[in-house]
Write a protein that holds these residues in place. Structure first.
Motif, PDB file in Angstrom:
ATOM      1  N   GLU A  60       4.663  -4.825   3.975  1.00 30.80           N
ATOM      2  CA  GLU A  60       4.798  -3.385   4.182  1.00 30.80           C
ATOM      3  C   GLU A  60       3.411  -2.816   4.462  1.00 30.80           C
ATOM      4  N   SER A  62       1.197   0.723   5.743  1.00 32.92           N
ATOM      5  CA  SER A  62       1.265   2.177   5.896  1.00 32.92           C
ATOM      6  C   SER A  62      -0.073   2.697   6.382  1.00 32.92           C
ATOM      7  N   ILE A  64      -2.341   5.963   6.321  1.00 33.02           N
ATOM      8  CA  ILE A  64      -2.449   7.149   5.484  1.00 33.02           C
ATOM      9  C   ILE A  64      -3.612   8.002   5.956  1.00 33.02           C
ATOM     10  N   VAL A  73       1.111   9.972   4.345  1.00 31.92           N
ATOM     11  CA  VAL A  73       1.548   8.757   5.047  1.00 31.92           C
ATOM     12  C   VAL A  73       2.126   9.182   6.395  1.00 31.92           C
ATOM     13  N   THR A  76       4.705   4.015   8.775  1.00 32.95           N
ATOM     14  CA  THR A  76       4.972   2.864   7.916  1.00 32.95           C
ATOM     15  C   THR A  76       5.770   1.830   8.692  1.00 32.95           C
ATOM     16  N   GLN A  77       5.395   0.564   8.535  1.00 38.45           N
ATOM     17  CA  GLN A  77       6.143  -0.544   9.131  1.00 38.45           C
ATOM     18  C   GLN A  77       6.429  -1.580   8.057  1.00 38.45           C
ATOM     19  N   GLU A  78       7.601  -2.201   8.155  1.00 34.06           N
ATOM     20  CA  GLU A  78       7.993  -3.240   7.207  1.00 34.06           C
ATOM     21  C   GLU A  78       8.657  -4.374   7.977  1.00 34.06           C
ATOM     22  N   TRP A  96       0.148   0.891  16.091  1.00 30.77           N
ATOM     23  CA  TRP A  96       0.500   2.232  15.656  1.00 30.77           C
ATOM     24  C   TRP A  96       0.904   3.065  16.873  1.00 30.77           C
ATOM     25  N   ARG A 109      -2.864   0.731   4.115  1.00 28.72           N
ATOM     26  CA  ARG A 109      -2.418   0.147   2.857  1.00 28.72           C
ATOM     27  C   ARG A 109      -1.391  -0.932   3.157  1.00 28.72           C
TER      28      ARG A 109
END
Length: 389
Positions: A60, A62, A64, A73, A76-78, A96, A109
């Motif tokens: 995961e 993120s 920020i 935030v 976010t990618q997972e 991004w 993060r």
């Protein structure tokens, strides 16, 4: 009171190992951990390391934004890590999509998870749009089916490392490094070839990561997408009244499995293309080629071309039958029609002889020679008999 102290000690003993474990994971000493991070406003990479094989953990990440003590935030990618071999560094890359990015401080993060439990966590801080100028800048980046080329310009004389990455989704398929390269005053192009096979018509990402040694060991990265295509070119051709040949050079890591089409046309006296008469066409498969491989394909006409001027067309056809390159040249033959037909007859005779066949004329002469020899022997025998008598 003693009983209360005893209970408190037991509680601390039970809690401290868990706290120590979480601290060690965060500090990068866990069996499976995040070993290295990098991010800018356009892309990121996370390097993972495990002392044991792991399958399908979750990463995961993120982005920020920090401003006036507040953190937001903004992306976010997972995704799954896939297979992690033991004792091997594995890098995952992502892009991004931040539109109208604001200047300021940002944080990447990253968390490595197993069924929702955090195995390792790490952060990377960077500034976007700051006034500090790097010693180098990326002027242009061109990835294609052959490899990748980057043009770097120095603001000051610099010593740096270059890492070229071929990325498919989040996976790094190929990585090549050039260490301790240098620039002094003028821009220069640096290139690398891909070291793995590509799939035709598939989209990949080419990425360059530059590590500058001084004054601080900072990074610059640039990323560009491309679609892999089969590609080749004709480097040399040869032609005469008996046939033609072409040498083909591969220009892609997509395996080239195309063909060459040779077509010859008889031209009229003014060499006009409108009145050209088709004579013969031959198509031959090209041996499989990769980048910088070359092969020569030769073909022969069914018969030698009689006296005249001919146009030769050679087309290089790609994996899907599309025309990649078209070449034209002329063949000037000084063979008379009789000579051409004679050469065909001679070729036919040689073929028959090699296959064990004999012409009727040859068989009759052999028979006559045999009969003459028998007659001579018979006559000599009769003379000897009369002499004895």
């Amino acid at each position: 009171m003693k009983a209360l102290l005893f209970v408190l000690v037991l509680f601390l003993i039970s809690v401290l190992p868990a706290s120590a474990a979480n601290t060690s994971q965060a500090n990068g000493t866990a069996p499976t951990r995040i070993a290295e991070l990098y991010s800018d406003i356009e892309s990121f990479d996370v390097t993972l390391y495990s002392i044991q094989p792991e399958e399908n953990l979750t990463l995961e990440v993120s982005l920020i934004r920090s401003e006036n003590g507040n953190k937001e935030v903004i992306a976010t990618q997972e995704f799954s890590t896939g297979s992690l071999p033991a004792n091997t560094r594995v890098t995952k890359v992502g892009l991004w999509d931040v539109r109208n990015a604001e200047r300021g401080a940002y944080t990447l993060r990253a968390r490595l998870l197993e069924q929702g439990q955090i195995l390792s966590e790490s952060e990377y801080d960077f500034v976007y749009g700051g006034n500090s100028a790097s010693r180098l800048r990326v002027d242009d980046l061109i990835p294609n089916s052959e490899g990748i080329t980057v043009i770097l310009s120095p603001n000051q004389a610099s010593l740096f490392d270059l890492e070229y990455m071929l990325v498919d989704g989040h996976d790094v398929l190929s990585s090549t490094k050039t260490e301790k390269a240098s620039l002094t005053s003028i821009p220069e192009a640096f290139s690398a070839s891909w070291e793995t096979l590509l799939e035709n018509n598939r989209e990949y990402t080419g990425r360059v990561k530059v590590r500058v040694y001084s004054p601080n060991r900072g990074f610059i990265a640039s990323t560009e997408n491309f679609t892999a295509r089969d590609d080749a070119k004709i480097t040399d051709i040869y032609e005469d009244e008996t046939g033609a040949s072409a040498t083909v050079l591969g220009r892609s890591q997509v395996p080239f499995e195309g063909s060459l089409a040779f077509s010859v046309y008889k031209l009229n006296e003014n060499f006009g293309t409108g009145n050209a008469i088709p004579i013969e066409s031959v198509q031959e498969r090209v041996p499989v080629l990769l980048n910088n491989d070359d092969e020569t394909v030769e073909i022969a006409w069914s018969q030698k071309l009689p006296e005249g001027v001919y146009r030769l067309e050679i087309e290089l056809l790609g994996n899907n039958g599309d025309v990649i390159e078209h070449r034209e040249t002329v063949i000037e033959s000084d063979l008379s029609l009789a000579s051409s037909l004679s050469s065909v007859n001679n070729s036919t005779s040689e073929t028959e002889a090699s296959s064990g066949k004999r012409t009727p004329g040859f068989s009759a002469s052999s028979l006559i020679s045999g009969l003459v020899a028998v007659f001579v022997l018979f006559k000599e025998a009769k003379l000897k008999q009369n002499t004895r008598l």
